[in-house]
Design a protein around this motif. Structure first.
Motif, PDB file in Angstrom:
ATOM      1  N   THR A 366       0.750  -1.001  -0.108  1.00 27.96           N
ATOM      2  CA  THR A 366      -0.231   0.203   0.010  1.00 27.96           C
ATOM      3  C   THR A 366       0.857   1.523  -0.341  1.00 27.96           C
ATOM      4  O   THR A 366       0.236   2.348   0.068  1.00 27.96           O
ATOM      5  N   GLY A 367       2.462   0.911   0.294  1.00 27.57           N
ATOM      6  CA  GLY A 367       2.898   2.038  -0.108  1.00 27.57           C
ATOM      7  C   GLY A 367       3.475   2.370   0.880  1.00 27.57           C
ATOM      8  O   GLY A 367       3.124   1.891   2.132  1.00 27.57           O
ATOM      9  N   GLY A 368       4.603   3.336   1.194  1.00 27.87           N
ATOM     10  CA  GLY A 368       5.538   3.256   2.683  1.00 27.87           C
ATOM     11  C   GLY A 368       6.763   2.794   2.385  1.00 27.87           C
ATOM     12  O   GLY A 368       7.394   2.441   1.351  1.00 27.87           O
ATOM     13  N   TRP A 369       7.651   2.916   3.398  1.00 26.57           N
ATOM     14  CA  TRP A 369       9.028   2.975   3.087  1.00 26.57           C
ATOM     15  C   TRP A 369       9.128   1.796   3.609  1.00 26.57           C
ATOM     16  O   TRP A 369       8.443   0.795   4.769  1.00 26.57           O
ATOM     17  N   PRO A 370      10.220   0.414   3.362  1.00 27.52           N
ATOM     18  CA  PRO A 370      10.465  -0.593   3.944  1.00 27.52           C
ATOM     19  C   PRO A 370      10.648  -1.058   5.144  1.00 27.52           C
ATOM     20  O   PRO A 370      11.394   0.374   5.608  1.00 27.52           O
ATOM     21  N   ARG A 371      10.353  -1.808   5.972  1.00 26.03           N
ATOM     22  CA  ARG A 371      11.156  -1.978   6.971  1.00 26.03           C
ATOM     23  C   ARG A 371      11.979  -3.509   7.535  1.00 26.03           C
ATOM     24  O   ARG A 371      11.344  -4.149   6.487  1.00 26.03           O
TER      25      ARG A 371
END
Length: 565
Positions: A366-371
């Motif tokens: 859904t988007g966002g920075w990888p963790r």
């Protein structure tokens, strides 16, 4: 179905449809849920509604059913209506509102839902207020609109512009589909055939935090209906650890010459699911392991004793390392169709609780920075596989992170075999008295059992344990600023009580046989070191220690007590 049941069925169907309104095939799913609810014969409508609530909150997401849209159109949704307002809320909020409008008080509605998820009357009130604000209608007008809504009113789509010769064929297909839908509603296939259900392969891509409930089936045998049915039936027949709720398939394929099916159950939101592994070999078949997960988050699952692990599709770049090393020696692990290559480490003597450290990358669809995701996995499929988190603010010290993992796996800072997910924190670092060297006070909180107090331990910079486990006032979800911990540490000559606390604790004080000693906050962390008895004698480890407790005073006036033993 008796006449009274027909009356109840209409209300149950309306409630289920309004909860499932924006999903795939909501009418089909609502009918199935309502039919199941009316099978409850004792207790009348309240018992049927309780069964419906359980189905709506515990049933796994349905797969896509696009074919029904060829023939049917949903009931139109007027703007500003209750139905339109409900579609802006989550399914749980819709259910809370509808139970409130079904005659329950806010506490009663919360109790009805609370059997399956955490909810209180404030959640019900918030959902009710949201609908009030969006519609501008009073309670009576909302109730009248709900009772007037008939979800069974669907419209056939306009016929296609096709030659007359085709119309008879289209009509025949339409009747076959209608009869199939009716049979599907009256005899749900997952209850009659015995086969497990499967999760929509794209479900995990529609959420920022996928769990085991969004884990799709993997493996080349996932379409083998006979194998899946045998596996589900074998688990249901297990007298020791049978499944609770629906059975969902995670994996079905060939592993090291055997047919393997991995399943999980659906016990409800208040309980964590169990995972069962069913094997079919040349001379044997059956369920070989059942393990209750520490949490519902997606996690690695060891496949039998194969040294292979099942990986959810949202975890990539899998690496592994043995926690016994002074520093991590990450080895890339190949994954094919959800299953890793076998690890090349082998051991049979207890070492680091027989756990391996995995590090993976989670990239939200859904988007966002990888963790980065860290997990400890065992060589025993029945043992827990806890994920490891670090308290806020995130620990970015790779050296400390590895030392903490080494202490947890190899130095007894936690018992991993039955552990839930772990949350680690560095509460204090500094020099110990009497030449004890540099140390870190590590706190370890587990997610299971829920609300259990955490533990603490003094470790060196390379993760060696310098003390036995001590106590904390924290649990998995408590604020990092209010955490306090205390341990007994023994130097060459005497025992010392070492206590520390987070920035929201302004004072630490001892009570008990050591007398009253206090220390305030300095440099963001409260620290208290009190000299104890001498550590002489032939067995200093077993010498009696003073009875003492540490009181932590917080900035808001709250006080908590910590026991160092």
């Amino acid at each position: 179905m008796r006449t009274v049941d027909r009356e109840h069925y209409a209300g149950l169907l309306r409630l289920a449809y309004l909860v499932l309104d924006d999903g795939d095939a909501p009418l089909m799913r609502a009918r199935r849920a309502a039919v199941r609810a009316t099978r409850v014969r004792d207790g009348g409508y309240p018992a049927m509604r309780a069964r419906l609530v359980a189905t709506l909150l515990t049933e796994p997401p349905a797969g896509r059913h696009r074919w029904h849209r060829l023939f049917f159109e949903p009931v139109p949704t007027p703007k500003g209506s209750v139905r339109a307002a409900l579609r802006e809320l989550s399914p749980h909020e819709r259910l809370a509102y509808l139970l409130r409008r079904d005659g329950l008080t806010a506490p009663e509605a919360a109790a009805e839902m609370g059997v399956h998820l955490r909810a209180d009357f404030r959640d019900v009130d918030r959902a009710t207020d949201a609908v009030d604000d969006r519609t501008g209608l009073d309670e009576a007008a909302q109730q009248a609109e709900i009772e007037a809504f008939e979800p069974d009113l669907v419209r056939l789509r306009a016929p296609l512009a096709v030659p007359r010769a085709w119309r008879a064929a289209v009509a025949a297909v339409l009747w076959v589909v209608v009869l199939a839908v009716a049979g599907f509603v009256l005899i749900p296939p997952d209850e009659e055939s015995g086969g497990p259900t499967a999760v929509d392969p794209r479900a995990w891509q529609r959420t920022g935090m996928p769990t085991i409930n969004e884990w799709p089936a993997q493996g080349e045998l996932r379409d083998d209906a006979g194998l899946l049915r045998r596996a589900a039936d074998a688990w249901r027949a297990d007298r020791r650890d049978p499944p609770h709720g629906g059975v969902i398939v995670l994996y079905a394929g060939r592993v090291d010459g055997a047919s393997l099916v991995v399943l999980h159950d659906s016990p409800g939101l208040r309980e964590t699911p169990s995972v069962a592994q069913y094997f079919e070999r040349r001379l044997s078949r059956g369920v070989e392991s059942v393990r209750r997960l520490g949490s519902g988050s997606g996690q690695l699952i060891m496949l039998g004793l194969t040294w292979r692990y099942l990986v959810p599709p949202w975890l990539r770049d899998v690496r592994a390392a043995v926690p016994s090393g002074r520093s991590p020696d990450w080895v890339p692990v190949a994954v094919k169709d959800g299953v890793t290559d076998p690890l090349h480490w082998r051991w049979f003597a207890p070492r680091c609780q027989n756990y391996v450290v995995f590090r993976m990358t989670f990239r939200p669809a859904t988007g966002g920075w990888p963790r980065t995701v860290t997990q400890l996995a065992s060589n025993d499929p029945r043992s827990a596989a806890p994920r490891v988190w670090f308290r806020d603010p995130p620990e970015r010290d790779e050296r400390f992170g590895w030392a903490a993992l080494h202490a947890v796996a190899c130095q007894g800072a936690a018992t991993l075999s039955e552990s839930g997910d772990l949350r680690l924190a560095r509460l204090w670092s500094g020099e110990l008295p009497e030449g004890g060297g540099r140390a870190t006070l590590l706190t370890v909180d587990a997610s299971s059992p829920w609300g259990a107090p955490g533990r603490s331990i003094l470790i060196s910079d390379d993760g060696r344990a310098l003390s036995e486990r001590g106590g904390t006032n924290s649990d998995f979800t408590s604020s990092a600023g209010t955490v306090a911990a205390a341990v007994w540490w023994r130097s060459r000559r005497r025992w010392h009580l070492v206590a520390a606390a987070g920035p929201d604790v302004v004072r630490l004080k001892t009570v008990g046989e050591l007398g009253n000693h206090a220390m305030g906050r300095g440099r963001g962390t409260s620290l208290l070191v009190v000299r104890g008895p001498r550590a002489g004698g032939p067995h200093p480890e077993t010498a009696r220690l003073p009875v003492v407790q540490v009181v932590a005073y917080e900035t808001d006036g709250d006080r908590t007590v910590v026991d160092p033993s």
